[in-house]
Design a protein around this motif. Sequence first.
Motif, PDB file in Angstrom:
ATOM      1  N   LEU A 179       0.830  -1.212   0.000  1.00  0.00           N
ATOM      2  CA  LEU A 179       0.000   0.000   0.000  1.00  0.00           C
ATOM      3  C   LEU A 179       0.863   1.261   0.000  1.00  0.00           C
ATOM      4  N   ILE A 180       1.971   1.233   0.767  1.00  0.00           N
ATOM      5  CA  ILE A 180       2.880   2.393   0.811  1.00  0.00           C
ATOM      6  C   ILE A 180       3.446   2.660  -0.578  1.00  0.00           C
ATOM      7  N   ILE A 181       3.944   1.593  -1.215  1.00  0.00           N
ATOM      8  CA  ILE A 181       4.530   1.715  -2.555  1.00  0.00           C
ATOM      9  C   ILE A 181       3.458   2.163  -3.551  1.00  0.00           C
ATOM     10  N   GLY A 182       2.274   1.600  -3.452  1.00  0.00           N
ATOM     11  CA  GLY A 182       1.182   1.954  -4.360  1.00  0.00           C
ATOM     12  C   GLY A 182       0.829   3.432  -4.264  1.00  0.00           C
ATOM     13  N   ARG A 183       0.817   3.972  -3.022  1.00  0.00           N
ATOM     14  CA  ARG A 183       0.474   5.382  -2.816  1.00  0.00           C
ATOM     15  C   ARG A 183       1.552   6.304  -3.423  1.00  0.00           C
ATOM     16  N   TRP A 184       2.807   5.922  -3.231  1.00  0.00           N
ATOM     17  CA  TRP A 184       3.940   6.697  -3.779  1.00  0.00           C
ATOM     18  C   TRP A 184       3.874   6.701  -5.317  1.00  0.00           C
ATOM     19  N   LEU A 185       3.593   5.548  -5.915  1.00  0.00           N
ATOM     20  CA  LEU A 185       3.543   5.456  -7.376  1.00  0.00           C
ATOM     21  C   LEU A 185       2.314   6.186  -7.925  1.00  0.00           C
ATOM     22  N   GLU A 186       1.208   6.137  -7.180  1.00  0.00           N
ATOM     23  CA  GLU A 186      -0.008   6.840  -7.596  1.00  0.00           C
ATOM     24  C   GLU A 186       0.259   8.350  -7.734  1.00  0.00           C
ATOM     25  N   LEU A 206      13.911   9.057   1.580  1.00  0.00           N
ATOM     26  CA  LEU A 206      12.640   8.404   1.285  1.00  0.00           C
ATOM     27  C   LEU A 206      12.759   7.558   0.009  1.00  0.00           C
ATOM     28  N   LEU A 207      13.434   8.106  -1.007  1.00  0.00           N
ATOM     29  CA  LEU A 207      13.603   7.347  -2.251  1.00  0.00           C
ATOM     30  C   LEU A 207      14.382   6.052  -1.981  1.00  0.00           C
ATOM     31  N   ALA A 208      15.453   6.149  -1.171  1.00  0.00           N
ATOM     32  CA  ALA A 208      16.251   4.961  -0.845  1.00  0.00           C
ATOM     33  C   ALA A 208      15.392   3.942  -0.087  1.00  0.00           C
ATOM     34  N   ALA A 209      14.557   4.437   0.848  1.00  0.00           N
ATOM     35  CA  ALA A 209      13.673   3.545   1.607  1.00  0.00           C
ATOM     36  C   ALA A 209      12.682   2.867   0.661  1.00  0.00           C
ATOM     37  N   TYR A 210      12.131   3.619  -0.278  1.00  0.00           N
ATOM     38  CA  TYR A 210      11.202   3.039  -1.251  1.00  0.00           C
ATOM     39  C   TYR A 210      11.870   1.982  -2.105  1.00  0.00           C
ATOM     40  N   ARG A 211      13.117   2.267  -2.515  1.00  0.00           N
ATOM     41  CA  ARG A 211      13.809   1.296  -3.365  1.00  0.00           C
ATOM     42  C   ARG A 211      14.009  -0.018  -2.623  1.00  0.00           C
ATOM     43  N   THR A 212      14.276   0.056  -1.305  1.00  0.00           N
ATOM     44  CA  THR A 212      14.425  -1.170  -0.516  1.00  0.00           C
ATOM     45  C   THR A 212      13.087  -1.911  -0.432  1.00  0.00           C
ATOM     46  N   LEU A 213      12.015  -1.148  -0.175  1.00  0.00           N
ATOM     47  CA  LEU A 213      10.680  -1.769  -0.073  1.00  0.00           C
ATOM     48  C   LEU A 213      10.247  -2.404  -1.386  1.00  0.00           C
ATOM     49  N   VAL A 214      10.604  -1.756  -2.499  1.00  0.00           N
ATOM     50  CA  VAL A 214      10.122  -2.189  -3.813  1.00  0.00           C
ATOM     51  C   VAL A 214      10.469  -3.652  -4.087  1.00  0.00           C
ATOM     52  N   GLY A 215      11.625  -4.099  -3.574  1.00  0.00           N
ATOM     53  CA  GLY A 215      12.038  -5.496  -3.733  1.00  0.00           C
ATOM     54  C   GLY A 215      10.955  -6.472  -3.262  1.00  0.00           C
ATOM     55  N   GLY A 216      10.158  -6.065  -2.260  1.00  0.00           N
ATOM     56  CA  GLY A 216       9.120  -6.945  -1.730  1.00  0.00           C
ATOM     57  C   GLY A 216       7.706  -6.563  -2.134  1.00  0.00           C
ATOM     58  N   ALA A 217       7.567  -5.627  -3.073  1.00  0.00           N
ATOM     59  CA  ALA A 217       6.226  -5.144  -3.465  1.00  0.00           C
ATOM     60  C   ALA A 217       6.024  -5.326  -4.961  1.00  0.00           C
ATOM     61  N   LYS A 218       6.233  -6.553  -5.405  1.00  0.00           N
ATOM     62  CA  LYS A 218       6.212  -6.840  -6.846  1.00  0.00           C
ATOM     63  C   LYS A 218       4.875  -6.475  -7.500  1.00  0.00           C
ATOM     64  N   SER A 219       3.768  -6.706  -6.808  1.00  0.00           N
ATOM     65  CA  SER A 219       2.483  -6.493  -7.479  1.00  0.00           C
ATOM     66  C   SER A 219       2.230  -4.997  -7.707  1.00  0.00           C
ATOM     67  N   ALA A 220       2.565  -4.139  -6.714  1.00  0.00           N
ATOM     68  CA  ALA A 220       2.372  -2.695  -6.892  1.00  0.00           C
ATOM     69  C   ALA A 220       3.254  -2.173  -8.026  1.00  0.00           C
ATOM     70  N   VAL A 221       4.480  -2.672  -8.100  1.00  0.00           N
ATOM     71  CA  VAL A 221       5.405  -2.201  -9.144  1.00  0.00           C
ATOM     72  C   VAL A 221       4.942  -2.688 -10.517  1.00  0.00           C
ATOM     73  N   ALA A 222       4.490  -3.940 -10.586  1.00  0.00           N
ATOM     74  CA  ALA A 222       4.014  -4.471 -11.865  1.00  0.00           C
ATOM     75  C   ALA A 222       2.811  -3.666 -12.369  1.00  0.00           C
ATOM     76  N   THR A 223       1.912  -3.290 -11.453  1.00  0.00           N
ATOM     77  CA  THR A 223       0.756  -2.474 -11.836  1.00  0.00           C
ATOM     78  C   THR A 223       1.214  -1.124 -12.392  1.00  0.00           C
ATOM     79  N   HIS A 224       2.205  -0.526 -11.724  1.00  0.00           N
ATOM     80  CA  HIS A 224       2.761   0.767 -12.148  1.00  0.00           C
ATOM     81  C   HIS A 224       3.370   0.669 -13.555  1.00  0.00           C
TER      82      HIS A 224
END
Lengths: 200, 200
Positions: B58-65, B106-124
């Motif tokens: 959800l965090i990653i999805g909100r950032w990408l939105e 924040l960008l560095a933190a997001y990049r670390t999270l992104v490794g575990g948020a495949k579905s949000a990134v794939a949607t983006h």
Amino acid sequence: MPPADAPLTREQILVAAEDVLRRFGPAKATVVDVARALGVSHAAVYRHVANKAELRDLIIGRWLEGIMAPLRAIAARPGPAPQRLRQLFDALISVKRRRAADDPELLAAYRTLVGGAKSAVATHVDELVGLTAMVIRAGVEEGTFRKVDPVAAGRAVLSATSRFHHPAHAAEWADPAIDTAYNDVWQLMMDGLCAGQRSG
Amino acid sequence: MPPADAPLTREQILVAAEDVLRRFGPAKATVVDVARALGVSHAAVYRHVANKAELRDLIIGRWLEGIMAPLRAIAARPGPAPQRLRQLFDALISVKRRRAADDPELLAAYRTLVGGAKSAVATHVDELVGLTAMVIRAGVEEGTFRKVDPVAAGRAVLSATSRFHHPAHAAEWADPAIDTAYNDVWQLMMDGLCAGQRSG
């Protein structure tokens, strides 16, 4: 470990440094740690390497040199430029993928070191642009490529394929869709580069 | 912190989670830490978010939105497709660069999270390909682009510009030569996409 009575060579230092890097990570890639691994004095290593920054530049340079040798052979080969250009990038992508798959710890260590080895990386990128430009120039001369600026086009082809060879993207290379994406990018670039009638 | 008598919303949870992420890094982006930052019970947060993995998605999805909204507006605008395609990628590159420059932690933190948020990134990525394909399709229809497959070409344009918008390359964006490289890639792609006579 070198024989005690033989003089220490720079190559022995770099082989030992790569081993230290693989086993203990980038923080340990120092003159002191490499001297310990070789069982020699710090002074013996300092005779070849001025400081940690130079050691790291040499380690990175050696790793990149291993990548470049087969690419130079492809760029110097005879044959139609469009095929050679593709072979050049297939070879670049394949060596990067192989290193990422075979030795991910070493690749991660290199990526950390690369941040502090700007000159070795700049030399590597300049040579890659140069090899790409060489093949594109041959294509312009033989008439298979349009009359583009070979250096600008070479820079463009290298940048446009970053996703497929830049270690920052290594985590994406296991994705089965990566080859389709590479072929899509390649087709678009060849549509831009190739002389003659378009199919579309 | 929300008023004690108001019901907790998912948006409040995500705002608090972003703040936790910025201040304490990706390891702290857990339901327990977010509940503590909000001064509410874990159970109150668990009513909205099933577990840590969903919280991170959800965090990653909100950032990408936040990145997508202006891009959707550009893709839906009238006007010639080649210009809109460039505006779309200029906007994508500019929002990524701004975030990297303004809030690197924040960008560095997001990049670390992104490794575990495949579905949000794939949607983006799917939506970015979709917007790019929408503009290319319009260009094919108006005759400014050749008759390419809009989805394959959209995927190609997105992949080929990775170096300029993918956060893995953020360290390169301060290089003054990056805009020249972007223009070189763009020219090569437009030579491939644009209908009509070539200049070369």
